[in-house]
Design a protein around this motif. Structure first.
Motif, PDB file in Angstrom:
ATOM      1  N   GLN A   1       4.916 -17.248  -9.494  1.00  0.00           N
ATOM      2  CA  GLN A   1       6.200 -17.679  -9.978  1.00  0.00           C
ATOM      3  C   GLN A   1       7.093 -17.641  -8.761  1.00  0.00           C
ATOM      4  N   GLY A   2       6.863 -17.543  -7.921  1.00  0.00           N
ATOM      5  CA  GLY A   2       7.800 -17.942  -6.658  1.00  0.00           C
ATOM      6  C   GLY A   2       8.361 -16.470  -6.086  1.00  0.00           C
ATOM      7  N   HIS A   3       8.104 -15.332  -6.447  1.00  0.00           N
ATOM      8  CA  HIS A   3       8.546 -14.054  -5.774  1.00  0.00           C
ATOM      9  C   HIS A   3       7.823 -13.635  -4.957  1.00  0.00           C
ATOM     10  N   GLU A   4       8.186 -12.677  -3.779  1.00  0.00           N
ATOM     11  CA  GLU A   4       7.648 -11.981  -2.976  1.00  0.00           C
ATOM     12  C   GLU A   4       7.270 -10.818  -3.189  1.00  0.00           C
ATOM     13  N   VAL A   5       6.141 -10.398  -2.961  1.00  0.00           N
ATOM     14  CA  VAL A   5       5.658  -8.872  -3.268  1.00  0.00           C
ATOM     15  C   VAL A   5       4.962  -8.290  -2.119  1.00  0.00           C
ATOM     16  N   LYS A   6       5.035  -6.905  -2.042  1.00  0.00           N
ATOM     17  CA  LYS A   6       4.321  -6.047  -1.251  1.00  0.00           C
ATOM     18  C   LYS A   6       3.958  -5.053  -1.866  1.00  0.00           C
ATOM     19  N   ILE A   7       2.812  -4.443  -1.440  1.00  0.00           N
ATOM     20  CA  ILE A   7       2.038  -3.228  -2.190  1.00  0.00           C
ATOM     21  C   ILE A   7       2.102  -2.245  -1.102  1.00  0.00           C
ATOM     22  N   ALA A   8       2.721  -1.223  -1.037  1.00  0.00           N
ATOM     23  CA  ALA A   8       2.507  -0.095   0.064  1.00  0.00           C
ATOM     24  C   ALA A   8       1.622   1.127  -0.613  1.00  0.00           C
ATOM     25  N   TYR A   9       0.663   1.150   0.002  1.00  0.00           N
ATOM     26  CA  TYR A   9      -0.440   1.971  -0.372  1.00  0.00           C
ATOM     27  C   TYR A   9      -0.953   3.169   0.671  1.00  0.00           C
ATOM     28  N   GLY A  10      -1.910   4.000   0.046  1.00  0.00           N
ATOM     29  CA  GLY A  10      -1.938   5.363   1.102  1.00  0.00           C
ATOM     30  C   GLY A  10      -3.303   5.416   1.496  1.00  0.00           C
ATOM     31  N   ARG A  11      -4.549   4.953   0.871  1.00  0.00           N
ATOM     32  CA  ARG A  11      -5.824   5.080   1.101  1.00  0.00           C
ATOM     33  C   ARG A  11      -6.690   4.220   0.829  1.00  0.00           C
ATOM     34  N   GLU A  12      -7.995   4.241   1.200  1.00  0.00           N
ATOM     35  CA  GLU A  12      -8.833   3.506   0.915  1.00  0.00           C
ATOM     36  C   GLU A  12      -9.107   1.957   1.440  1.00  0.00           C
ATOM     37  N   LYS A  13      -9.822   1.137   1.311  1.00  0.00           N
ATOM     38  CA  LYS A  13      -9.770  -0.211   1.987  1.00  0.00           C
ATOM     39  C   LYS A  13      -9.430  -1.053   0.982  1.00  0.00           C
ATOM     40  N   VAL A  14      -8.536  -2.069   1.302  1.00  0.00           N
ATOM     41  CA  VAL A  14      -8.089  -3.188   0.624  1.00  0.00           C
ATOM     42  C   VAL A  14      -8.984  -4.368   0.539  1.00  0.00           C
ATOM     43  N   PRO A  15      -9.307  -4.885  -0.611  1.00  0.00           N
ATOM     44  CA  PRO A  15     -10.226  -6.161  -0.614  1.00  0.00           C
ATOM     45  C   PRO A  15      -9.409  -7.276  -0.076  1.00  0.00           C
ATOM     46  N   GLU A  16     -10.227  -8.122   0.949  1.00  0.00           N
ATOM     47  CA  GLU A  16      -9.915  -9.217   1.667  1.00  0.00           C
ATOM     48  C   GLU A  16      -8.741  -9.750   1.040  1.00  0.00           C
ATOM     49  N   GLN A  17      -9.061 -10.375   0.005  1.00  0.00           N
ATOM     50  CA  GLN A  17      -7.912 -11.327  -0.952  1.00  0.00           C
ATOM     51  C   GLN A  17      -6.484 -10.890  -1.248  1.00  0.00           C
ATOM     52  N   PHE A  18      -6.269  -9.312  -1.272  1.00  0.00           N
ATOM     53  CA  PHE A  18      -4.992  -8.720  -1.360  1.00  0.00           C
ATOM     54  C   PHE A  18      -4.518  -8.225  -0.169  1.00  0.00           C
ATOM     55  N   LYS A  19      -5.015  -8.601   0.961  1.00  0.00           N
ATOM     56  CA  LYS A  19      -4.422  -7.804   2.309  1.00  0.00           C
ATOM     57  C   LYS A  19      -3.282  -8.553   2.678  1.00  0.00           C
ATOM     58  N   LYS A  20      -2.859  -9.598   1.932  1.00  0.00           N
ATOM     59  CA  LYS A  20      -1.653 -10.317   2.152  1.00  0.00           C
ATOM     60  C   LYS A  20      -0.387  -9.591   1.636  1.00  0.00           C
ATOM     61  N   TYR A  21      -0.658  -8.728   0.742  1.00  0.00           N
ATOM     62  CA  TYR A  21       0.313  -7.855   0.217  1.00  0.00           C
ATOM     63  C   TYR A  21       0.590  -6.534   0.612  1.00  0.00           C
ATOM     64  N   ALA A  22      -0.657  -5.900   1.134  1.00  0.00           N
ATOM     65  CA  ALA A  22      -0.666  -4.587   1.621  1.00  0.00           C
ATOM     66  C   ALA A  22      -0.028  -4.073   2.711  1.00  0.00           C
ATOM     67  N   VAL A  23       0.482  -3.001   2.411  1.00  0.00           N
ATOM     68  CA  VAL A  23       1.296  -2.308   3.614  1.00  0.00           C
ATOM     69  C   VAL A  23       0.980  -0.857   3.713  1.00  0.00           C
ATOM     70  N   LYS A  24       0.318  -0.400   4.896  1.00  0.00           N
ATOM     71  CA  LYS A  24      -0.172   1.010   4.877  1.00  0.00           C
ATOM     72  C   LYS A  24       0.756   2.148   5.069  1.00  0.00           C
ATOM     73  N   ILE A  25       0.808   3.155   4.275  1.00  0.00           N
ATOM     74  CA  ILE A  25       1.764   4.246   4.703  1.00  0.00           C
ATOM     75  C   ILE A  25       0.740   5.334   5.458  1.00  0.00           C
ATOM     76  N   GLY A  26       1.313   5.793   6.549  1.00  0.00           N
ATOM     77  CA  GLY A  26       0.836   6.703   7.273  1.00  0.00           C
ATOM     78  C   GLY A  26      -0.669   6.087   7.719  1.00  0.00           C
ATOM     79  N   SER A  27      -1.716   7.283   8.073  1.00  0.00           N
ATOM     80  CA  SER A  27      -2.912   7.112   8.354  1.00  0.00           C
ATOM     81  C   SER A  27      -3.940   7.867   7.631  1.00  0.00           C
ATOM     82  N   ASP A  28      -5.343   7.615   7.996  1.00  0.00           N
ATOM     83  CA  ASP A  28      -6.384   8.429   7.461  1.00  0.00           C
ATOM     84  C   ASP A  28      -6.011   9.824   7.674  1.00  0.00           C
ATOM     85  N   TRP A  29      -5.590  10.064   8.784  1.00  0.00           N
ATOM     86  CA  TRP A  29      -5.311  11.623   9.068  1.00  0.00           C
ATOM     87  C   TRP A  29      -4.388  12.221   8.345  1.00  0.00           C
ATOM     88  N   ASP A  30      -3.225  11.321   8.209  1.00  0.00           N
ATOM     89  CA  ASP A  30      -2.148  11.872   7.448  1.00  0.00           C
ATOM     90  C   ASP A  30      -2.675  12.335   5.926  1.00  0.00           C
TER      91      ASP A  30
END
Length: 403
Positions: free
Chosen positions: A29-58
């Motif tokens: 619908q023309g909106h810009e979206v980001k998804i900040a997440y914390g853990r596990e892998k992101v499927p390839e088709q959704f990586k354009k939205y993904a923003v990782k918070i911290g690291s696996d060590w955190d």
């Protein structure tokens, strides 16, 4: 409009798929979206939205703090400060919170920012963790101490597990941390969870219900050879699905049910670990967890009845998935599950395996004529309702008519 979602995972499991379903529809619908997440892998088709918070060590360090000090939600301080810095630069119009537990974000740092940000905040609760001192699934043991102040948590050994009980202190801290956001609306996926939330310290905020939707173009009856592959042509097949099987999700109850059913029946359980697969009795066919929607759809379509023996669920999206694939549901009356079953199955008191058994035999003898409202299940409706919240128009659906 720029929309930032925050959730423990992105594109996987129920909450991660809810986020990416929303993101895909909003982007269309023309909106810009980001998804900040914390853990596990992101499927390839959704990586354009993904923003990782911290690291696996955190996440690991936060998890240790949770286990040793009952500190779920109170670790990851440095990672959260870095994320807040990124948020300020990204400058979203709306911040949409989902699951904040999962050892990846510091709720105090996050809410200090939200209180002074001037942003519109939507918080979708998928469980009870936000208003308890420890448990995400207080309903599993019918505990309501959270309504006035937690103490001696009966689920301290359940997720998020801890060696000590700080539920009393955590409840007080959460009440302070989560109070005072100037423009926040709380959404729940069921009227049941909305009722609990209105009895909690979160009642200072508007609490509204938006049922979780599903991409109905993906979940539908599909012909396949699942029954032939597993030699189930002459069996009445009972299905159970879970992201992670435990007694809270009905694992032990399925083992009991298998003992009650004769050779005319076969149970299929999806989402099992390697260890659980090795321990299963011959009466149960076990399948590992799958991230493939199509594979799940094939399985839902091939079986005769879906049985949901969960003791903790805010709505029961798996019930909806099954119904959309043409398979009736028998579910424990847990959380909001009765709302998702609707006219497409039976609801049974928690733990009543005998009645579950009777309902399975009833459906075998007299199959249900499913009355499926695909439009009500479609995530397009969910998107339009959330857009109303993002734009501050509430549930005025005439502005966004369903087509």
């Amino acid at each position: 409009m720029k929309i930032l979602m925050i959730n423990v995972v992105c594109g996987i499991r129920s909450t991660g798929r809810i986020c990416t379903d929303l993101a895909t529809a909003l982007e269309a619908q023309g909106h810009e979206v980001k998804i900040a997440y914390g853990r596990e892998k992101v499927p390839e088709q959704f990586k354009k939205y993904a923003v990782k918070i911290g690291s696996d060590w955190d996440v690991k360090v936060h998890g240790v703090k949770a286990r040793l000090l009952d500190g779920a939600g109170f670790g990851s301080k440095k990672a959260t400060k870095q994320f807040v810095k990124w948020m300020k630069e990204y400058d979203p119009d709306v911040i949409h919170l989902h699951n904040l537990h999962g050892y990846y974000i510091n709720i105090e740092v996050l809410f200090d920012y939200l209180k002074c940000s001037g942003k519109k905040v939507i918080w979708t609760l998928h469980d009870c963790w936000a208003f308890t001192g420890h448990s995400a699934y207080c309903d599993a043991v019918k505990c309501e101490r959270w309504s006035k102040g937690c103490y001696k948590c009966p689920q301290i050994k359940e997720y998020p597990k801890s060696f000590i009980d700080r539920s009393k202190q955590n409840w007080k801290k959460k009440k302070t941390i989560f109070s005072g956001v100037s423009d926040m609306t709380i959404i729940t996926p069921s009227h049941w969870l909305a009722g609990l939330t209105r009895k909690s310290f979160l009642s200072e905020y508007p609490v509204e219900v938006i049922h979780n939707g599903i991409d109905t173009s993906q979940f539908m009856p599909l012909e396949n050879d699942f029954r032939e592959f597993y030699h189930l042509e002459d069996k009445f097949v009972v299905l159970g699905v879970a992201t992670a099987w435990s007694d809270l999700k009905g694992y032990s109850d399925f083992l009991k049910l298998a003992e009650m059913l004769d050779d005319k029946f076969k149970i299929v359980m999806v989402g099992l670990t390697e260890k659980q697969l090795k321990e299963l009795p011959p009466k149960i066919i076990g399948i590992k967890r799958t991230a493939s929607v199509k594979e799940l759809t094939y399985i839902y379509s091939a079986v005769d009845v879906f049985v949901n023996l969960t003791y903790c669920d805010s709505y029961g999206l798996v019930n909806v998935e099954s119904i959309l694939c043409g398979t009736p549901v028998i579910s424990y009356d847990t959380g909001g599950c009765a709302e998702s079953v609707g006219l497409c199955g039976y609801v049974v008191p928690q733990g009543d395996i005998k009645t579950i058994y009777d309902m399975i035999k009833k459906i075998k003898t007299k199959p249900l004529d499913l009355k499926v409202d695909r439009l009500a299940c479609d995530n397009k409706r969910t998107i339009k309702e959330y857009l109303g919240k993002y734009r501050g128009t509430g549930n005025k659906r005439l502005i966004y008519p369903i087509k």
